[in-house]
Design an enzyme around this catalytic site. Sequence first.
Site, PDB file in Angstrom:
ATOM      1  N   CYS A 288     -86.805 -63.644  71.863  1.00 16.36           N
ATOM      2  CA  CYS A 288     -86.138 -63.647  70.454  1.00 16.36           C
ATOM      3  C   CYS A 288     -85.498 -64.933  70.437  1.00 16.36           C
ATOM      4  O   CYS A 288     -85.097 -65.743  69.360  1.00 16.36           O
ATOM      5  CB  CYS A 288     -85.477 -62.537  70.267  1.00 16.36           C
ATOM      6  SG  CYS A 288     -83.938 -62.054  71.420  1.00 16.36           S
ATOM      7  N   HIS A 828     -79.121 -60.342  71.224  1.00 12.26           N
ATOM      8  CA  HIS A 828     -80.339 -60.437  70.296  1.00 12.26           C
ATOM      9  C   HIS A 828     -80.210 -61.752  69.413  1.00 12.26           C
ATOM     10  O   HIS A 828     -79.223 -61.954  68.758  1.00 12.26           O
ATOM     11  CB  HIS A 828     -80.756 -59.118  69.452  1.00 12.26           C
ATOM     12  CG  HIS A 828     -81.937 -59.327  68.854  1.00 12.26           C
ATOM     13  ND1 HIS A 828     -83.195 -59.565  69.282  1.00 12.26           N
ATOM     14  CD2 HIS A 828     -82.405 -59.316  67.604  1.00 12.26           C
ATOM     15  CE1 HIS A 828     -84.263 -59.517  68.425  1.00 12.26           C
ATOM     16  NE2 HIS A 828     -83.686 -59.457  67.307  1.00 12.26           N
TER      17      HIS A 828
END
EC number: 3.4.19.12
Length: 871
Positions: A288, A828
């Site tokens: 990510c 994230h």
Amino acid sequence: MNGTSPDESPDSTTQRIDSFNGEQRVYFVPLRWWKDAQDSMPSESVEKREILYTASCGSSYGGPMKLINNIFNSDILFDLRREGDALQNGETGEASVSGRDFALVSSDMWLQALKWYHDDKNTEKGVKSFSAGGVDRGDVYPVQLRLSVLQETNSLAVKICKKDNSVECFRRACKIFSLDSEQLRIWDISGQTTLFFESDVSNSKDCQQQADQEILLELQIYGLSDSIKLKESKKEDGSTQQTNGITNGMNGGTVFRFGRSNSLSFLGKAGEAGTLGLTGLQNLGNTCFMNSSLQCLAHTPKLVDFFLGEYSKEINLDNPLGMKGEIALAFGDLLRSLWAPGASTVAPRTFKAKLARFAPQFSGFNQHDSQELLAFLLDGLHEDLNRVKNKPYVEAKDGDGRPDAEVADEYWRNHVARNDSIIVDVCQGQYKSTLVCPICKKVSVMFDPFMYLSLPLPCTSMRTMDLTVMSADGSSLPIPLTVNVPKFGKFEDLHKALVTACSLPEEETLLVTEVYNNRIIRFLEEPTDSLTLIRDGDKLVVYRLKKDANNSPLIVYMHQKLEEQFISGKSSPTWKAFGIPLVSRLCDVENGSDVENLYLKLLSSFKMPTEFFTENLENPTEEEATDKTDTDGTTSVEDTNSTDVKETTESLPDPVLRLYLTDDRGNSIEAEMLKEKPVNKSKRLNVLARWPVKELDVYDTCLLSSLPEVSKSGTKRPQESVSLFKCLEAFLTEEPLGPDDMWYCPGCKEHRQAIKKLDLWRLPEILVIHLKRFSYSRFMKNKLEAYVDFPLDNLDLSSYISYKNGQTTYRYMLYAISNHYGSMGGGHYTAYVHHGGDRWYDFDDSHVHQISQEKIKTSAAYVLFYKRLVD
């Protein structure tokens, strides 16, 4: 292409055709009607090859098609196919007639068909055959194709030589869009259909193209049922406005029209809208961080234009600092995939493989920093696309009192002489660096390029720490102390704060330690170590020591007491560690007797009054009960390698205090310290004191065992906030260099901790701002969760520029954000991207959805991407 109703009279149609100044036209006609007209033709006038193409609706339009003029007015998309590929069924040669099928016929055939259809009689006039086959004409007029992906991006000019034939034009189009040749078809719609290719080896007829002709290019994305289409919605005043959005349920390919027009037409059914570039990236496993940076770069306007063009011409294969063009090619292919019509999700496996090859730190599937990837990628793209083939040698010269503008231009010319690429053109700026020697006051001015600005977060610069202060002579009890230190400071900052808080006299010094399980596990003596090495749950003890001219070694006392433990119904005496270690110097210690006397002196402040001791013999202290539940630091009597331990336990209840030499953890016993035995004073002495029960009762061990944590866990602090301008001001603030980053002063001929000042001098077109939320050390990583308030539409930096060098504007608009949620290592990354109009989109790996502008400013913002506004 023109269309009329089959019910119109042939004469009126003829008049309409004549009004086009003699230009030849090609007509769409409904296939059902054409079949009926064929039935009325004389058999000798009908040739199967007279129906060259069919046109099937490529959009989701499903309504009836009665009048041709209504069809064209509705902006419906059609796919054109050869009759032999699309109309024939099996060996019978019968055409499959559908209400949505059309034939493409010449104007002569159209006029004759109208007459046959209306008069229902044979005609003597011959039919002119219309076919794409024939002799190849191998030359074309010079032509310029204009390619555009979105209205908000600039069009891309592609030069085609006069000697290029249509096959070469076809190959050029395939190369531009990185598509296989079988996925592409080209035909001429300039007035007569003469060019139609389904492969790059097809021949063409009548290649004498006009200079203003328009070539229509259709891209068919195979294996996908949906395409992305755009339409131009008409305004009331007749102008057009492009509408963005995602449309599902459309079959077939997307048609692009390339020609002299600067705008790009996307034909679709009225009400359908879509956009390119809203393509997600698959998460290949903790990638990510990579996806976030890639989406921000893939929506940087000038980079999109560049990599959708013929960027491969600028690849530098010979640059020793580059990667043979492989990173640039991998990024270019990935960007084209993200902007390809009909793309939904892209798996960046090829790009990641190239990345891991040239940057092994990003290999595997661990989480990394998106800004670190961004820095590597921008630098790698620059070197792969560097237009300078042979870098000249340039020498950096100091200003030496010359005007700053002259020196800055000289530095920039030297930089561009060695570094010239699209990345430099778009992303690089210049700042002024001023160094002042604190001794001779020598001033050095340099001008360095920058790719991005890394701004500190000043609102979170301080940290509160709780410690315990111990005396080294037994004169006072432990004292709890709280100090404020720079969050990203060094141990020397903590030492200075403690000296002030303790009002430390000149004859004393401080020793800072970390205590765990009743023993010292670390001495915090290195002044340049970062304070981030100290965690909130650590327990720090500070010892006040007398300064010693001879720098005598330390003596560290650790404590144990004997406890009875019952295991399987049997009593097992065990030595258990307790209390804070006591520390002093060996300056006045000669033998074992001196070691014991010094130990008792350090304990003197913990001795309880006589009346309290008498009462406590009948009522055991709470600390004794608490100690029985703590099993850390225990040693079984039977397991110890001391020969005197069993004698001690057998002589209970009348044992004596015994001292042993031990290691720095108190885990092993080397020898008992005898009173008359001399002490080795050449190194630090670790002593383990084993207490008899009766003698220990006269001391308040509760005070000896209580240690606070550096910062209490579970306390939630209010979220801090700061403006982006405050971060920029902190970045530009004058500060001294660190001891590990000293500057060589040409005046003193020595390395000095000079005073450094930065100023912005030249701003790039694309300004990348990195918010320094993360701090790294050898043992841990920290993240700052402060909310940074940044402008969206008007970041005005004119007041922060030291020199107005003729640049028209210093105002910027935000167009992308790289976000980080959660803690270091387990967080994230996502990206917010401004994509057409006032729309913002959230790119969360493969998921892409629209987000309101009010929600994009969060404490997760990590890297900000701004583009310069044009006045």
